[in-house]
Write an enzyme that holds these catalytic residues in place. Structure first.
Site, mmCIF file in Angstrom:
data_model
loop_
_atom_site.group_PDB
_atom_site.id
_atom_site.type_symbol
_atom_site.label_atom_id
_atom_site.label_comp_id
_atom_site.label_asym_id
_atom_site.label_seq_id
_atom_site.Cartn_x
_atom_site.Cartn_y
_atom_site.Cartn_z
ATOM 1 N N ASN A 210 0.852 -1.195 0.000
ATOM 2 C CA ASN A 210 0.000 0.000 0.000
ATOM 3 C C ASN A 210 0.888 1.246 0.000
ATOM 4 O O ASN A 210 2.105 1.137 -0.021
ATOM 5 C CB ASN A 210 -0.956 -0.031 1.198
ATOM 6 C CG ASN A 210 -0.198 -0.076 2.507
ATOM 7 O OD1 ASN A 210 0.462 0.869 2.885
ATOM 8 N ND2 ASN A 210 -0.278 -1.223 3.190
ATOM 9 N N ASP A 279 -4.854 -6.328 5.043
ATOM 10 C CA ASP A 279 -5.938 -7.137 5.619
ATOM 11 C C ASP A 279 -6.026 -8.499 4.936
ATOM 12 O O ASP A 279 -6.633 -9.424 5.461
ATOM 13 C CB ASP A 279 -7.274 -6.407 5.464
ATOM 14 C CG ASP A 279 -7.318 -5.162 6.333
ATOM 15 O OD1 ASP A 279 -6.850 -5.236 7.485
ATOM 16 O OD2 ASP A 279 -7.785 -4.113 5.854
ATOM 17 N N PHE A 324 -4.181 3.728 14.431
ATOM 18 C CA PHE A 324 -4.434 4.738 13.400
ATOM 19 C C PHE A 324 -5.579 4.221 12.547
ATOM 20 O O PHE A 324 -5.748 3.007 12.392
ATOM 21 C CB PHE A 324 -3.179 4.957 12.538
ATOM 22 C CG PHE A 324 -2.245 5.975 13.132
ATOM 23 C CD1 PHE A 324 -1.460 5.649 14.230
ATOM 24 C CD2 PHE A 324 -2.170 7.258 12.609
ATOM 25 C CE1 PHE A 324 -0.611 6.588 14.796
ATOM 26 C CE2 PHE A 324 -1.321 8.199 13.171
ATOM 27 C CZ PHE A 324 -0.544 7.876 14.264
ATOM 28 N N LYS A 342 -11.270 -2.937 18.821
ATOM 29 C CA LYS A 342 -9.894 -3.379 19.083
ATOM 30 C C LYS A 342 -9.468 -3.089 20.522
ATOM 31 O O LYS A 342 -8.301 -3.270 20.869
ATOM 32 C CB LYS A 342 -8.942 -2.709 18.083
ATOM 33 C CG LYS A 342 -9.290 -3.040 16.626
ATOM 34 C CD LYS A 342 -8.312 -2.462 15.622
ATOM 35 C CE LYS A 342 -8.894 -2.515 14.210
ATOM 36 N NZ LYS A 342 -7.939 -2.934 13.181
HETATM 37 N N1 CTP Z 1 -4.325 -3.111 11.883
HETATM 38 C C1 CTP Z 1 -3.768 -4.242 12.448
HETATM 39 N N2 CTP Z 1 -3.840 -5.426 11.780
HETATM 40 C C2 CTP Z 1 -4.468 -5.530 10.590
HETATM 41 C C3 CTP Z 1 -5.056 -4.372 10.019
HETATM 42 C C4 CTP Z 1 -4.965 -3.185 10.691
HETATM 43 O O1 CTP Z 1 -3.194 -4.154 13.528
HETATM 44 N N3 CTP Z 1 -4.507 -6.693 9.969
HETATM 45 C C5 CTP Z 1 -4.227 -1.850 12.635
HETATM 46 C C6 CTP Z 1 -3.577 -0.728 11.885
HETATM 47 O O2 CTP Z 1 -2.174 -0.689 12.127
HETATM 48 C C7 CTP Z 1 -4.249 0.505 12.446
HETATM 49 C C8 CTP Z 1 -5.633 0.010 12.824
HETATM 50 O O3 CTP Z 1 -5.549 -1.410 12.904
HETATM 51 O O4 CTP Z 1 -3.614 0.986 13.610
HETATM 52 C C9 CTP Z 1 -6.713 0.391 11.842
HETATM 53 O O5 CTP Z 1 -6.327 0.030 10.540
HETATM 54 P P1 CTP Z 1 -7.242 0.404 9.276
HETATM 55 O O6 CTP Z 1 -6.543 -0.115 8.055
HETATM 56 O O7 CTP Z 1 -7.624 1.839 9.304
HETATM 57 O O8 CTP Z 1 -8.559 -0.382 9.546
HETATM 58 P P2 CTP Z 1 -8.903 -1.904 9.543
HETATM 59 O O9 CTP Z 1 -9.050 -2.355 10.966
HETATM 60 O O10 CTP Z 1 -7.938 -2.679 8.702
HETATM 61 O O11 CTP Z 1 -10.356 -1.904 8.902
HETATM 62 P P3 CTP Z 1 -10.786 -1.503 7.383
HETATM 63 O O12 CTP Z 1 -9.638 -1.908 6.511
HETATM 64 O O13 CTP Z 1 -12.014 -2.263 7.165
HETATM 65 O O14 CTP Z 1 -11.010 -0.008 7.420
#
Ligand code: CTP
Length: 399
Positions: A210, A279, A324, A342
């Protein structure tokens, strides 16, 4: 801009590295510091006081009997209200003198008179440096809370190779910044920060990633380091330069990051999860380069572990976890849902649709969300965002 309006004294003693101090003086002055340079007689053989006067815009002091203003004792006057005194390069001779409280010229006199934080950067022949007498003198300085900036190992002007090389002006700047930029309200705290973009490999050649630059996470790590925290920075993919004085660990994929964070979070007082974690990851890794064929290619993806949710579920009451959140719509609602799901103490929400915000930029416009409420911030540099966020975290964990 951590040196704005700071009064910095720089003592230069007689070593070839004296010439490197010109760029340090220039940088500090440009950042708005009031820089006073004090040179020994021997330092003046290596670089002209005029160079330092021109770069600092201040009179360069070289003689204890020189008075710039009537009725002021200059070696005392120049030290008043100083924020920091650095001797660089510090020769073995000057180190020995200041370690014994000898004050026989302008540099050693002002160093003894100054009651601000003090640092020395030894630079000399490697055998002089490793001599037990010099090492004892350095230990003596440390005992008086004078910070010794360790020299580097390298090629020395005398032709020898070994420890004794003065660190670069950039490294001296970073050490000075760490010493005085902030009050140490995170001293004794262990902070785990993640930064950058994860990379999910499909085969030895291709991966899914990303746009995260890692800059926001690095700014958070630096801010915690400046406040005296022990910082462990786990970095995924990034081309930005990590801050100094942080322990660095690397984790490329979401799985590696999960293993590393899971292990380190247990002993952390604060976890700041700024990494952009995938994800989804390819369901299968092919160990040779996948050759192209006619027609379309579909890649099956499987879910990765939600790292924050995993460690959040195991968070102890005294720990503070900050996430974040990157959104393109319903910023506050979606981010608040992540905060709750979380089990976080704080989430920093940034909207990709705000100008100057998000990936790759040097600025960010964030909203700080806590269970108690929402704080909208203006567009700021990522450094200022980090300072604002860490102010809030420090207030909270220090009660
Ligand atoms: N995060 C994590 N593990 C993942 C995905 C995200 O620990 N597999 C953490 C990121 O580092 C960030 C937070 O969760 O601090 C939110 O990440 P974000 O990408 O905004 O949201 P997601 O929880 O992944 O949800 P979505 O993609 O549906 O918005």
């Amino acid at each position: 801009m951590n040196f704005k309006d700071k009064k910095i004294l720089i003592g230069i003693s007689g070593g070839i590295a004296a010439y490197k101090i010109a760029s340090l003086v220039s940088r500090l002055s440009q950042e708005g510091a009031e820089v006073h340079v004090i040179m020994t007689e021997h330092a003046c053989e290596f670089i002209s006081p005029l160079t330092m006067e021109t770069l600092s815009g201040q009179k360069c002091c070289t003689d204890t009997f020189d008075r710039s203003r009537p009725f002021e004792v200059e070696h005392i006057e120049v030290t008043k209200d100083a924020d920091l005194y650095l001797i660089a390069p510090a020769t073995a001779n000057v180190i020995a003198k200041v370690a014994c409280g000898i004050a026989d010229d302008m540099l050693t006199t002002t160093f003894l008179a100054a009651d601000c934080p003090k640092m020395v950067a030894p630079a000399m022949n490697t055998r002089m440096y490793s001599n037990q007498i010099t090492q004892d003198n350095l230990d003596r300085l440390r005992k008086y809370e004078i910070e010794v900036i360790d020299p580097m190992v390298g090629h020395l002007a005398c032709g020898d190779t070994g420890a004794g090389k003065m660190p670069s002006p950039e490294d001296l700047y970073a050490a000075m910044e760490r010493r005085i930029a902030r009050k140490k309200d995170l001293a004794g705290k262990r902070v785990l920060v993640t930064a950058g973009a994860t990379c999910e490999s499909m085969d030895p050649v291709r991966f899914i990633t990303n746009h995260s630059s890692g800059k926001m996470g690095f700014a958070m790590a630096k801010e915690c380091m400046l406040r005296g925290a022990e910082v462990i920075l786990v970095k995924a993919a990034t081309t930005a330069t990590p801050p100094q004085f942080c322990q660095i660990a690397e984790a490329k994929s979401a799985e590696e990051l999960f293993k590393t964070v899971k292990r380190l979070a247990v002993n952390a007082d604060v976890v700041i999860m700024a990494a952009a974690v995938a994800d989804y990851t390819p369901a299968e890794y092919v160990d040779h380069k996948v050759k192209k064929k006619d027609g379309e290619l579909s890649v099956e993806l499987k879910r990765t572990v939600d790292i924050l949710a995993h460690i959040g579920a195991r968070k102890r009451p005294e720990q503070f976890f900050c996430g974040f959140s990157m959104e393109t719509e319903n910023l506050i609602e979606n981010s608040t849902a992540k905060l709750q799901k979380k089990n976080l103490d704080m989430i920093i929400a940034n909207s990709l649709v705000d100008a100057g915000s998000g990936f790759q930029t040097d600025t960010n416009k964030v909203t700080i969300i806590r269970p108690e409420g929402v704080e909208r911030c203006e567009l700021m540099s990522k450094e200022m965002v980090a300072k604002t966020v860490i102010d809030r975290i420090a207030d909270e964990i220090n009660g």
